[in-house]
Each structure stands twice: as structure tokens, then as C-alpha cells.
Design a protein around this motif. Structure first.
Motif, PDB file in Angstrom:
ATOM      1  N   TYR A  20      17.761 -52.987  73.844  1.00  0.00           N
ATOM      2  CA  TYR A  20      16.492 -53.715  73.830  1.00  0.00           C
ATOM      3  C   TYR A  20      15.915 -53.832  75.233  1.00  0.00           C
ATOM      4  CZ  TYR A  20      13.007 -57.347  73.144  1.00  0.00           C
ATOM      5  OH  TYR A  20      11.818 -58.043  73.132  1.00  0.00           O
ATOM      6  N   VAL A  21      14.679 -53.454  75.379  1.00  0.00           N
ATOM      7  CA  VAL A  21      13.934 -53.627  76.627  1.00  0.00           C
ATOM      8  C   VAL A  21      13.020 -54.828  76.454  1.00  0.00           C
ATOM      9  CG1 VAL A  21      12.239 -52.611  78.186  1.00  0.00           C
ATOM     10  CG2 VAL A  21      14.075 -51.198  77.252  1.00  0.00           C
ATOM     11  N   ASP A  22      13.093 -55.758  77.349  1.00  0.00           N
ATOM     12  CA  ASP A  22      12.412 -57.048  77.201  1.00  0.00           C
ATOM     13  C   ASP A  22      10.885 -56.904  77.284  1.00  0.00           C
ATOM     14  OD1 ASP A  22      11.585 -59.658  77.199  1.00  0.00           O
ATOM     15  OD2 ASP A  22      12.756 -60.279  78.951  1.00  0.00           O
ATOM     16  N   LYS A  23      10.236 -57.061  76.144  1.00  0.00           N
ATOM     17  CA  LYS A  23       8.775 -57.085  76.082  1.00  0.00           C
ATOM     18  C   LYS A  23       8.283 -58.444  75.579  1.00  0.00           C
ATOM     19  CE  LYS A  23       7.981 -52.839  77.398  1.00  0.00           C
ATOM     20  NZ  LYS A  23       7.179 -52.525  78.606  1.00  0.00           N
ATOM     21  N   SER A  24       9.130 -59.458  75.746  1.00  0.00           N
ATOM     22  CA  SER A  24       8.814 -60.771  75.178  1.00  0.00           C
ATOM     23  C   SER A  24       7.628 -61.446  75.853  1.00  0.00           C
ATOM     24  CB  SER A  24      10.041 -61.685  75.250  1.00  0.00           C
ATOM     25  OG  SER A  24      10.387 -61.959  76.603  1.00  0.00           O
ATOM     26  N   ALA A  25       7.224 -60.994  77.037  1.00  0.00           N
ATOM     27  CA  ALA A  25       6.056 -61.600  77.688  1.00  0.00           C
ATOM     28  C   ALA A  25       4.798 -61.415  76.862  1.00  0.00           C
ATOM     29  CB  ALA A  25       5.869 -61.012  79.082  1.00  0.00           C
ATOM     30  N   LEU A  26       4.817 -60.471  75.928  1.00  0.00           N
ATOM     31  CA  LEU A  26       3.704 -60.335  74.987  1.00  0.00           C
ATOM     32  C   LEU A  26       3.440 -61.650  74.254  1.00  0.00           C
ATOM     33  CD1 LEU A  26       1.681 -58.673  73.205  1.00  0.00           C
ATOM     34  CD2 LEU A  26       3.642 -58.072  71.776  1.00  0.00           C
ATOM     35  N   ILE A  27       4.496 -62.377  73.966  1.00  0.00           N
ATOM     36  CA  ILE A  27       4.352 -63.632  73.228  1.00  0.00           C
ATOM     37  C   ILE A  27       3.471 -64.614  73.989  1.00  0.00           C
ATOM     38  CG2 ILE A  27       5.599 -65.635  72.306  1.00  0.00           C
ATOM     39  CD1 ILE A  27       8.016 -63.761  71.918  1.00  0.00           C
ATOM     40  N   SER A  28       3.622 -64.672  75.305  1.00  0.00           N
ATOM     41  CA  SER A  28       2.816 -65.616  76.086  1.00  0.00           C
ATOM     42  C   SER A  28       1.339 -65.249  76.016  1.00  0.00           C
ATOM     43  CB  SER A  28       3.294 -65.655  77.537  1.00  0.00           C
ATOM     44  OG  SER A  28       3.054 -64.414  78.184  1.00  0.00           O
ATOM     45  N   VAL A  29       1.028 -63.948  75.960  1.00  0.00           N
ATOM     46  CA  VAL A  29      -0.372 -63.524  75.827  1.00  0.00           C
ATOM     47  C   VAL A  29      -0.934 -63.993  74.488  1.00  0.00           C
ATOM     48  CG1 VAL A  29      -1.943 -61.562  75.763  1.00  0.00           C
ATOM     49  CG2 VAL A  29       0.003 -61.537  77.330  1.00  0.00           C
ATOM     50  N   VAL A  30      -0.155 -63.813  73.430  1.00  0.00           N
ATOM     51  CA  VAL A  30      -0.613 -64.227  72.101  1.00  0.00           C
ATOM     52  C   VAL A  30      -0.682 -65.745  72.007  1.00  0.00           C
ATOM     53  CG1 VAL A  30      -0.157 -64.093  69.618  1.00  0.00           C
ATOM     54  CG2 VAL A  30       0.325 -62.111  71.073  1.00  0.00           C
ATOM     55  N   ASN A  31       0.290 -66.432  72.592  1.00  0.00           N
ATOM     56  CA  ASN A  31       0.289 -67.904  72.558  1.00  0.00           C
ATOM     57  C   ASN A  31      -1.016 -68.477  73.098  1.00  0.00           C
ATOM     58  OD1 ASN A  31       2.791 -68.166  71.415  1.00  0.00           O
ATOM     59  ND2 ASN A  31       3.862 -68.703  73.319  1.00  0.00           N
ATOM     60  N   ARG A  32      -1.536 -67.862  74.142  1.00  0.00           N
ATOM     61  CA  ARG A  32      -2.739 -68.382  74.778  1.00  0.00           C
ATOM     62  C   ARG A  32      -4.006 -68.110  73.962  1.00  0.00           C
ATOM     63  NH1 ARG A  32       1.094 -67.807  78.489  1.00  0.00           N
ATOM     64  NH2 ARG A  32       1.108 -69.242  80.273  1.00  0.00           N
ATOM     65  N   THR A  33      -3.867 -67.373  72.878  1.00  0.00           N
ATOM     66  CA  THR A  33      -5.018 -67.167  71.991  1.00  0.00           C
ATOM     67  C   THR A  33      -5.006 -68.131  70.813  1.00  0.00           C
ATOM     68  OG1 THR A  33      -3.974 -65.531  70.512  1.00  0.00           O
ATOM     69  CG2 THR A  33      -4.957 -64.712  72.566  1.00  0.00           C
ATOM     70  N   LEU A  34      -3.878 -68.755  70.531  1.00  0.00           N
ATOM     71  CA  LEU A  34      -3.782 -69.613  69.349  1.00  0.00           C
ATOM     72  C   LEU A  34      -4.751 -70.781  69.445  1.00  0.00           C
ATOM     73  CD1 LEU A  34       0.103 -69.765  68.828  1.00  0.00           C
ATOM     74  CD2 LEU A  34      -1.540 -68.124  67.898  1.00  0.00           C
ATOM     75  N   PHE A  35      -5.357 -71.104  68.318  1.00  0.00           N
ATOM     76  CA  PHE A  35      -6.294 -72.234  68.210  1.00  0.00           C
ATOM     77  C   PHE A  35      -7.494 -72.076  69.149  1.00  0.00           C
ATOM     78  CE2 PHE A  35      -2.032 -73.958  67.249  1.00  0.00           C
ATOM     79  CZ  PHE A  35      -2.233 -74.306  65.920  1.00  0.00           C
ATOM     80  N   THR A  36      -7.852 -70.849  69.448  1.00  0.00           N
ATOM     81  CA  THR A  36      -9.047 -70.583  70.247  1.00  0.00           C
ATOM     82  C   THR A  36      -9.929 -69.606  69.476  1.00  0.00           C
ATOM     83  OG1 THR A  36      -8.296 -68.577  71.417  1.00  0.00           O
ATOM     84  CG2 THR A  36      -7.574 -70.715  72.310  1.00  0.00           C
ATOM     85  N   GLU A  37     -11.094 -69.311  70.008  1.00  0.00           N
ATOM     86  CA  GLU A  37     -11.957 -68.323  69.371  1.00  0.00           C
ATOM     87  C   GLU A  37     -11.407 -66.912  69.504  1.00  0.00           C
ATOM     88  OE1 GLU A  37     -15.897 -68.787  70.844  1.00  0.00           O
ATOM     89  OE2 GLU A  37     -16.291 -70.578  69.635  1.00  0.00           O
ATOM     90  N   ARG A  38     -10.367 -66.735  70.302  1.00  0.00           N
ATOM     91  CA  ARG A  38      -9.732 -65.431  70.477  1.00  0.00           C
ATOM     92  C   ARG A  38      -8.441 -65.319  69.662  1.00  0.00           C
ATOM     93  NH1 ARG A  38      -7.584 -64.589  74.988  1.00  0.00           N
ATOM     94  NH2 ARG A  38      -7.451 -66.737  75.723  1.00  0.00           N
TER      95      ARG A  38
END
Length: 527
Positions: A20-38
Motif C-alpha cells: 500500500y502506498v499512502d494516498k490518504s491525504a485525499l481524504i483531507s481534500v474531500v473532508n474540506r468539501t463536506l457541507f459546502t457548495e463544493r
């Protein structure tokens, strides 16, 4: 555990149990879109570039029916400020459209998807009964009103129906309508904390307008800030090479070369992992299932398309305008459409700063050659098959054999390329020396004056053959090509090279329609 809701984290557990190569930082990008217009995201990339892996990772993180803390504790996301805020906090739905397309080709496929999801969700919310005429959106809205919960909806291979069914069919019209009902209305903000779709193609356009223009799109053409999540970076592959005792330079030759947004050196992740598992580099591209489509696209009779394919096979780059593509693999109307769909499929890479496309690496180049053979482009195939002997003749210093070989390559290409300037000379020679790419890095230098162009071949690591500088002349003589190399500074790519050097001058005589060749060897040319 449900089929579509409360699925759990076993999919991501299997990934963590593998390389496994760590790509978990993607989650932080998605987290910052939750409950927004994005909060509506569509992230598309080519086959075998980790789409499903990312979807399973996101699901394991958001799903409130499991505890995934241990799966993420040692990953990059664990240090992000949003990690605790959203970890296993949502009712999450996971839908893989290919599960339906694989077994159902009927016009009623969308109604079956809707019904299957309602049935599964209703088991998790037995206190909220399903009404007779409920659509999935109707039912989810009533659940949200009754419980106060908002859902995270993850759709894998969102475009599988678009790829399977033709535009204008009932299934396609129903699917577009279903997506709009689910995600386009204001009720969607009441029902969903976030939506993440992934697939190969961006959302389909209708007369240049997206069917779901409220989605933030991230694609092979426009990845925005997600470029580093679309494949493996050079640093990640180097780490894997060291860990498993693989030749990093071989991995670069075979699988590097993609530019994705501002990331200039991205690798095909599936091919890298398969190479590590098998212990050697080779082409794993044929297993992607896109070969037939590529062979079909490159034989389309759009003006200039064949020239562009040959130019890129020779190591060149071609202009492309991806903005007119309707994001539909069946609606291909221009050369730019063909090149753009090949970018989305991963057969070409895209430089957004210059609007150029090119073949990224040896693996993809080999599959492009296979597609050309399938289209019976004999003139190109013959030149490629002869390129091994031409390289050997060059290394042997056999000037007459090289001249004959270049003559043959020229004759094979006259039906395709106008052979009347330095760029067409360089293109034909690049195809003629195609086999050299196995042992050399080929550099096409910019023309430095009227009537000639340089091709520089630098040996790869652990290759003992000399470097080669090809100086091309048009309607002059081969000796003047050699003289020119000796008079001027060597091309930039040779400046740091200190081994033996072959100077190869090739001239094309326009009247005789033949080539002359002159070869000189410089031993340890810096001494």
C-alpha cells in the motif's frame, strides 16, 4: 453488513494487507468539501489508476457502521486537523455501477439500481417505511427528515452506463435523469453531507454544458489540486524500488511519463505494483480492456490524425484542444476528440501549459504499436520491425547499411508524411530507430537552423553502448553534417555524458531520393 449501505471497511483492509502506498491525504481534500457548495465531487482517471482503491478508502473512513481508526492511524491523514471530525461519522452508501452493467443490459437498468438501493437502505432504517411510489431520493429525504442524518454517497465507475449505452437510448436518458434527481435539486443539500463519484470520463456535456454542473470535476485533463493522488510519484516509486530490490531506472522507462496537472512525473500505479509482484518490468496495459477502443479510435479518418499518432510514436508532441470533447466515448467528431479520449484512457499524457499530448512511456508505446498493427499500418510496422537491425548497423559503423535502412524507412513513410523539411526527417528517423528506446533515452532537439535537426540517444543505466548524435541534412551532404557536429557545441543532452560517442551524419538527396551516411566514433569524447 449491507450490500450498499453499512458495507464496512473490509475492502480497505485488504488494501492495507497488500503493498500500500499512502494516498490518504485525499481524504483531507474531500473532508474540506463536506457541507459546502463544493460537496459534490467527480474524480475521473484512466483504468488501473487506483479509482476503486480511493473509493474504498473513503468509504472505510466515513462509514459509521465500523471502526477504522487502526487502518488510518499510521497514515498521513491521521495528522490532519479534520481526521477526528469525520472519522466513521456518517451513514455511507457505496454503489459500483459496473455491478449492474455486467449483468443487466436492459433499458430498465436504472430503475433496477434505484429499487436495489431502496431495498437495502430500508433494512438499515426499518423505522422509516418505504412508500409505494418512493424513488431513492424520496426515501433518503424522508430518512434525513426523520433521523436528522445526512449521507455520504460514493459511486464507483459512475460512467459505466455511459460507456455501455449509446446517447439517446432510454437507459442513458433515464440515468442522466436519475443523477439529476439525486444530486441537482436543493434537497440534495439536506440529504447528503458529501458525494464522491469516480470513473474514467468526466460528466457528460450537453451542448457544452455539464449534465451536473454543480459537481466539482477533477480529471486527467484538469485534476486541479488532486494531481498527486492520480498515480504514484517518482519518490513513491523510488521507495518501492529500494524496498523490493527493483531497478528504479527500469520502472521509470516502463511506467513513468504522465503529467497530471502540475505533477510532471507520475507513474501508472497498477503496472508498478504488478512489476514488483512479478519481479520484472513488462507491459501490463493489455489487461485494462481498452485496446479495442484505442485501435478503433486511431483508425478514424480525421485529417492529420494518422500523422499525429506517428509523430508521437516517434517521441514528438502534438497540439490538442480538449475543451470540445463531450465526455462521451461514442460521440467522437474531431481529431481533438480522439486525442482527448486517449488522454482519459491513459494512452496519452497531457501538458496543460502547452496544450500538448504525447505517449508517456515504453509500456503505453508498445500498446500503441499493437493498435497500429491491428489497423494494418504496414508502412509504420515495417519500419519498427527493421529498427533493431538499423541500430546494430549504426553501432557497427556500417554506413552503407544505415543509408539503405533509412532509405527503406523513408519509402515506408512517403504515403503518410511529407518528406520535405527537417521535422519530417527527424520524425522518420525517430521511427527508424524505434528499437533504440529499449537501451537509450531518445531526445529530439529543437531545430537549430534551416535544413537540419538533431536526434540524441543517451544510453540508459547499465547499457555499455556509446551515445549517438544524429545530425540530419536536407539536400546537402553527410560530411557536412559531421563537420557541423564538430564545429558547434554538442547538444545539451550530451554535455554531461563522458563515454564513447558516435557521430552520425545523414543527408537526404532530393534529386536522387536517397540518403547518404557518415559515421565517426569519438572514444571518451571529453578526454
Amino acid at each position: 453488513m449491507g450490500t450498499y449501505i453499512n458495507v464496512g471497511n473490509t475492502g480497505f483492509q485488504r488494501a492495507r494487507n497488500s503493498e500500500y502506498v499512502d494516498k490518504s491525504a485525499l481524504i483531507s481534500v474531500v473532508n474540506r468539501t463536506l457541507f459546502t457548495e463544493r460537496q459534490f465531487s467527480c474524480v475521473t482517471r484512466c483504468r488501473r489508476f487506483g479509482k476503486s482503491m480511493a473509493a474504498r478508502m473513503l468509504y472505510a473512513y466515513y462509514d459509521h457502521s465500523c471502526d477504522s481508526r487502526s487502518l488510518f492511524a499510521d497514515l498521513e491523514i491521521a495528522g490532519d486537523p479534520t481526521f477526528e471530525q469525520h472519522l466513521n461519522k456518517y451513514a455511507a452508501i457505496y454503489l459500483d455501477i459496473t455491478d449492474f452493467v455486467a449483468r443487466d443490459k436492459s433499458d430498465d437498468i436504472v430503475n433496477k439500481i434505484d429499487a436495489a438501493l431502496i431495498e437495502d437502505v430500508s433494512k438499515a432504517y426499518a423505522d422509516v417505511p418505504v412508500k409505494q411510489d418512493d424513488s431513492l431520493m424520496d426515501y433518503l429525504l424522508r430518512i434525513s427528515i426523520a433521523t436528522g442524518e445526512q449521507f455520504v454517497f460514493i459511486i464507483d465507475e459512475w460512467d459505466a452506463i455511459c460507456r455501455e449505452f449509446a446517447p439517446g437510448t432510454k437507459a442513458m436518458d433515464d440515468y442522466v435523469g436519475w443523477l439529476r434527481r439525486m444530486f441537482k435539486s436543493q434537497q440534495a443539500f439536506r440529504v447528503f453531507a458529501g458525494v464522491y463519484m469516480t470513473g474514467i470520463l468526466p460528466i457528460k456535456k450537453y451542448k457544452t454544458e455539464s449534465a451536473l454542473n454543480n459537481f466539482q470535476e477533477y480529471s486527467m485533463v484538469e485534476p486541479r489540486k488532486m494531481g498527486k493522488f492520480f498515480g504514484f510519484t517518482k519518490e513513491e516509486v523510488h521507495m518501492l524500488a529500494v524496498k523490493h530490490g527493483m531497478d528504479f531506472d527500469e520502472l521509470v522507462k516502463w511506467y513513468d511519463g504522465y503529467q497530471i496537472g502540475d505533477e510532471h512525473s507520475m507513474f501508472n500505479p497498477n503496472s508498478v505494483i504488478q512489476a514488483i509482484d512479478s519481479g520484472r518490468c513488462r507491459s501490463f496495459w493489455a489487461s485494462t480492456g481498452a485496446f479495442d477502443a484505442v485501435a478503433h479510435y486511431i483508425q478514424m479518418n480525421f485529417e492529420g490524425l494518422k500523422d499525429d499518432i506517428i509523430k508521437m510514436l516517434a517521441g514528438g508532441r502534438c497540439q490538442v484542444d480538449p475543451t470540445g470533447f463531450q465526455n462521451d466515448m461514442k460521440e467522437i467528431e474531431t481529431k481533438d476528440d480522439v486525442l482527448t479520449v486517449l488522454i482519459h484512457l491513459g494512452y496519452l499524457s497531457y501538458n496543460w501549459q502547452k496544450d500538448e499530448c504525447y505517449i508517456p512511456n515504453k509500456e503505453v508505446g508498445g500498446e500503441m504499436v499493437n493498435a497500429i498493427r491491428a489497423n494494418n499500418w504496414k508502412e509504420v510496422t515495417n519500419a519498427i520491425l527493421s529498427s533493431k537491425q538499423l541500430l546494430q548497423d549504426t553501432l557497427d559503423g556500417d554506413e552503407e547499411a544505415v543509408a539503405r535502412g533509412v532509405d527503406a524507412a523513408h519509402d515506408e513513410h512517403t504515403s503518410i508524411l511529407s518528406y520535405n523539411n527537417e521535422n519530417s526527417l527527424a520524425c522518420v528517423l525517430s521511427i527508424a530507430y524505434y528499437y533504440a528506446k529499449n537501451d537509450y533515452v531518445m531526445h529530439r532537439e529543437l531545430p537549430t537552423g534551416r535544413g537540419f535537426a538533431d536526434i540524441v540517444l543517451i544510453p540508459r543505466k547499465n547499457v555499455e553502448s556509446p551515445a549517438i548524435v544524429l545530425e540530419l541534412k536536407y539536400n546537402k551532404d553527410a560530411d557536412s553534417a559531421i563537420d557541423q557536429i564538430l564545429r558547434k557545441q554538442y547538444p545539451e543532452k550530451v554535455a554531461q555524458y563522458s563515454g564513447d560517442l558516435l557521430l552520425v551524419g545523414i543527408n537526404y538527396d532530393k534529386e536522387q531520393k536517397t540518403h547518404q551516411c557518415k559515421i565517426e566514433k569519438l572514444e571518451n569524447h571529453k578526454d
